[in-house]
Write a protein that holds these residues in place. Sequence first.
Motif, PDB file in Angstrom:
ATOM      1  N   MET A 136       0.936  -1.372  -0.070  1.00 61.29           N
ATOM      2  CA  MET A 136       0.079  -0.014  -0.021  1.00 61.29           C
ATOM      3  C   MET A 136       0.620   1.345  -0.104  1.00 61.29           C
ATOM      4  SD  MET A 136      -3.180  -0.615  -0.168  1.00 61.29           S
ATOM      5  CE  MET A 136      -2.835  -2.104  -1.103  1.00 61.29           C
ATOM      6  N   ARG A 186       3.858   1.541  -1.389  1.00 57.59           N
ATOM      7  CA  ARG A 186       4.418   1.642  -2.732  1.00 57.59           C
ATOM      8  C   ARG A 186       3.502   2.304  -3.550  1.00 57.59           C
ATOM      9  NH1 ARG A 186       6.640  -3.243  -1.266  1.00 57.59           N
ATOM     10  NH2 ARG A 186       5.292  -4.307  -2.294  1.00 57.59           N
ATOM     11  N   SER A 187       2.078   1.771  -3.613  1.00 59.22           N
ATOM     12  CA  SER A 187       0.974   2.133  -4.342  1.00 59.22           C
ATOM     13  C   SER A 187       0.863   3.668  -4.128  1.00 59.22           C
ATOM     14  CB  SER A 187      -0.268   1.472  -3.907  1.00 59.22           C
ATOM     15  OG  SER A 187       0.039   0.221  -4.494  1.00 59.22           O
ATOM     16  N   ARG A 220       3.529   5.751  -5.754  1.00 59.23           N
ATOM     17  CA  ARG A 220       3.273   6.023  -7.126  1.00 59.23           C
ATOM     18  C   ARG A 220       2.087   6.792  -7.455  1.00 59.23           C
ATOM     19  NH1 ARG A 220       3.543   0.096  -7.072  1.00 59.23           N
ATOM     20  NH2 ARG A 220       1.489  -0.056  -7.675  1.00 59.23           N
TER      21      ARG A 220
END
Length: 135
Positions: free
Chosen positions: A31, A33-34, A37
């Motif tokens: 989560m 990393r998401s 991004r």
Amino acid sequence: MQAEPDELTTLPDIGGIVAESIVGFFREPAMQRSIERLLAAGVTPQSEEAAVVVNEDNPFFGKTVVLTGTLSSMGRDDCAKKLEKLGAKVTGDVSKKTDIVIAGESAGSKLTKAQELGIRIIDNEEEPLKLLGEA
């Protein structure tokens, strides 16, 4: 994202289980990393906050209100939004924490439960409209 469970439980409608779930969600590496991004792609998180008219003299200010049945003069969603702007908390279930139930036509089990708990019931639609400044 950095909040601890005890901080989250101070918010309305957030109990211990939900607080732990929220904290766990934001601590998951996938989560994080998401979210990174999304932020890198230019997504800007924003929240829509309803403007609350702070009028402590209004009889709905600080009260927990449940709407039930059909309100003929205005929709329940419109009524709920107006109540929230006046500082009321509108919920969907009657409990011992409920202060007022506004009952329209064909009110069912919520009205019965409110009666059993001795909660104030407004079943004359003109009264809430006057209190909301609509009549």
